[in-house]
Design an enzyme around this catalytic site. Sequence first.
Site, short mmCIF file in Angstrom:
data_model
loop_
_atom_site.label_atom_id
_atom_site.label_comp_id
_atom_site.label_asym_id
_atom_site.label_seq_id
_atom_site.Cartn_x
_atom_site.Cartn_y
_atom_site.Cartn_z
NE ARG A 56 -4.14 0.02 1.88
CZ ARG A 56 -5.16 0.57 1.00
NH1 ARG A 56 -5.14 1.71 0.90
NH2 ARG A 56 -6.11 -0.33 0.87
CD GLU A 76 -7.00 2.33 6.41
OE1 GLU A 76 -7.71 1.99 5.58
OE2 GLU A 76 -5.99 1.99 6.61
N1 MTE Z 1 -12.05 5.11 14.73
C1 MTE Z 1 -12.10 4.85 15.94
N2 MTE Z 1 -12.85 5.50 16.92
N3 MTE Z 1 -11.43 3.96 16.50
C2 MTE Z 1 -10.68 3.05 15.85
O1 MTE Z 1 -9.89 1.90 16.17
N4 MTE Z 1 -9.63 2.64 13.42
C3 MTE Z 1 -9.42 3.27 12.02
C4 MTE Z 1 -10.70 3.90 11.48
N5 MTE Z 1 -11.05 4.82 12.32
C5 MTE Z 1 -10.39 3.44 14.38
C6 MTE Z 1 -11.22 4.66 13.84
C7 MTE Z 1 -8.92 2.22 11.00
S1 MTE Z 1 -7.36 1.87 11.17
C8 MTE Z 1 -9.57 1.72 10.16
S2 MTE Z 1 -9.13 0.71 8.89
C9 MTE Z 1 -11.20 2.20 10.09
O2 MTE Z 1 -11.58 2.90 11.27
C10 MTE Z 1 -12.08 0.76 10.33
O3 MTE Z 1 -13.33 0.74 10.36
P1 MTE Z 1 -14.33 0.85 8.89
O4 MTE Z 1 -13.73 0.20 8.11
O5 MTE Z 1 -15.64 0.71 9.47
O6 MTE Z 1 -14.14 2.74 8.85
N1 HPA Z 2 -5.64 -2.53 4.49
C1 HPA Z 2 -5.86 -3.02 5.62
N2 HPA Z 2 -5.56 -4.18 6.08
C2 HPA Z 2 -5.21 -5.08 5.27
C3 HPA Z 2 -5.00 -4.63 3.97
C4 HPA Z 2 -5.17 -3.38 3.40
O1 HPA Z 2 -5.06 -3.01 2.33
N3 HPA Z 2 -4.62 -6.10 3.36
C5 HPA Z 2 -4.72 -6.50 4.37
N4 HPA Z 2 -4.92 -6.31 5.51
MO1 MOS Z 3 -6.89 -0.10 9.49
S1 MOS Z 3 -5.02 0.19 9.55
O1 MOS Z 3 -7.01 -0.84 8.02
O2 MOS Z 3 -7.02 -1.33 10.71
#
Ligand code: MTE
Ligand code: HPA
Ligand code: MOS
Length: 768
Positions: free
Chosen positions: A320, A723
């Site tokens: 990524r 993210e």
């Molecule tokens: N927001 C909160 N409050 N707590 C978390 O741990 N994790 C982040 C983001 N926002 C996180 C967060 C990460 S790393 C990801 S990948 C996404 O939330 C995952 O949730 P979603 O795919 O439902 O957005």
């Molecule tokens: N993003 C987050 N987590 C993951 C991914 C990615 O692209 N691939 C495997 N685990």
């Molecule tokens: Mo988020 S780093 O893809 O858990």
Amino acid sequence: MDATARKARKAAVGTALPHDSAHLHVSGRAAYTDDLPEPRDLLHVAVGMSAKAHARLRSIDLSDVLDAEGVVDVCLAADIPGENNCGPIVHDEEILAADTVEYVGQAIFAVAARTVEQARRAAQLAKIEYEELEPILDPLAAVEKDSFVLPSETLTRGDPAAAITGAPRRLQRRITIGGQDQFYLEGHISMCTPQEDGGLLVYSSTQHPDEVQHLVAKATARAAKDVVCICRRIGGAFGGKESQAATIACIAALMTVRTGRSCKLRLDRDVDMIMTGKRHDFVVDYDVGFDETGRIRGIDFSFASRCGISADLSGPVNDRMMFHSDNAYFLDNVNIESHRCKTNTVSNTAFRGFGGPQGMFAIEYAIDDIARTLGMDPLEVRRRNYYGVGERDVTHYGQTVEDNILDLVTDKLETDADYRRRRAAVREFNRANTVLKRGIALTPVKFGISFTSTHLNQAGALVHVYRDGTVHLNHGGTEMGQGLYIKVAQVVADELGVPVSAIRINAADTSKVPNASATAASSGSDMNGKAAQIAARKIRTRLTEFAARHFSVNESAVDFGDGRVSAGTETLDFAELVQLAWFERVSLSATGFYKTPKINYDRSTSSGRPFFYYAYGAAVTEVVVDTLTGENRIVRVDIVHDCGDSLNPAMDLGQVEGGFVQGAGWLTSEELWWNDAGELQTHAPSTYKIPTCSDLAPEFNVTLLENAANREDTIYRSKAVGEPPFMLAISVFHAIRDAIATDGNPLPALDAPATPEAILRAIEGMKP
Ligand code: MTE
Ligand code: HPA
Ligand code: MOS
């Protein structure tokens, strides 16, 4: 239904509903894993950790541990009945070290006792003899010694070498980018309870219950069918619990299998920070050729990342990174080399952005350097290199950028934030002040949405409608504070035409929804929202057919909304229809399955389409820096961010604000520091500084882009938001760099994080 029709309908989707657990969070009644009622026979587990960065284990004497008060049992690698592995992709990481330890903090044994204190105290009593080996403690040393967790990768387009040497101007630089601890408020935890006939029930604070289920099964010599993993909520994860929660769960489960009793392992803050993985820190070399207008002709990157002792998720993280070292810019001639370095430090893992931030940081640094070299406004150079629309729109990995709204977002932000006037004001301020200096920067974000491993882009859901018209909702996603559960409930509510209050949101549970991917890659609501919609739609379709039959109307005359159902001239409560349907033996339960369309990516040829779409945003940050002390403050932030047609603007706003602040922490105050013995010295809030409320910009304007429906057919045309906003904080770093740059030296060598020390180092380095 489009957004206007939904509003007229009092639909849930698109409404700024509060988090489903908000009332429980603020009153302390939201049960996290450690709050669950403890079984009567519960034992507490602690881990004995390596004191050495690299050593052979000569002998381990646990007699004092076993003799300690309250201790019931201990477990070493040799005692593991199944596979001693917690590597999620590559089987290269032991749950308990068998013969060799490879980092300070690595688990060597586990001890179970009656209380937490007894277990933790006993864990200190082991007598371990080490035969020390040479450790490799940083990525550059690893590159020198060919020490890698995975083979190096390269991605090339065009003829970068020729383009760079042939360009009118050229710059080279080495940048260091620090790592970051996830610093979730709830540390890693798991509680395991034996079930009859060898079964195991595992509560885990994990983003990936399916993986916990499978790794626990393997470690305890069971099959997946024998293990159930449940997670109602996580107290923050940020990627840190994507793979590494499994190790904790495996240790708790191993002690359960040995003792036949429930076992809980909860890491305290210091142990959590020492024992579990973080964001990868990087060393990057770039070499860029460009012209007098600031346009990049060719660029070469060499990235070395600290992966720690095992592959963990380092492969996809670094992939990524490579996919995002273009950020928003069209790179015609580019070479990206990626070294995945094996170091004798904790195995690094996922963290919000998943390599994207580091890749984007590198190209943004190069762009900033180009602008400063040419004496241009960095925003001009950024715009000059933006992807085009219909031309200059193919990424270095071959995906066409079809949804480019970079200009739209940048134009709006430039105006809203009054960028031009404020840039002039900053210059004016700096002419008038010698010690305090201001800086301003606008940086964009383009972030690819989908797991880069195509097969992970699948999700499942389970919906039951009960006879009273209320709804049980399950899907494979986990709730970590991001608001996934309320968003999916909103989708189901609208599909069935019932209020959100009619829905019970349930814990992720591997026995209800199997084979779910981690809730990661920001794809939680995209994928689980669709899967749940598909499940709910099946039930709605059955109810529609039934109502048409029952009331002798066309199916097209049946409609659901506001908790009511209309069938021709009849209207009745949803619950009444459900009663009638039940009586006529209509199935009121359904599963849903979704797989993201259009994507396909072939890693071996680096071609195809890894991402379904892109999420965009941009931020302007203004800072003030004290050039005598390096202290700095963010004075104002303006953000325009693209969430498509937002499922829930309140949740999305929270994600944008939180992501930005967390990103600012990464680039300014959060510093990981290992000593020469490989011991992490920053393992508590006393030495590791995350942003607090007082670090918030006094002026913080966040706008979610309006009328920005996703061009792809995502759930209600929304966009993933978890993210992407994190990377908006790159503007903070460049604002600081802008503040300390001088006419005499426009190119300060500032490392990330830009701590006061780093800022002073950069200022010192600029003195002739
Ligand atoms: N927001 C909160 N409050 N707590 C978390 O741990 N994790 C982040 C983001 N926002 C996180 C967060 C990460 S790393 C990801 S990948 C996404 O939330 C995952 O949730 P979603 O795919 O439902 O957005
Ligand atoms: N993003 C987050 N987590 C993951 C991914 C990615 O692209 N691939 C495997 N685990
Ligand atoms: Mo988020 S780093 O893809 O858990």
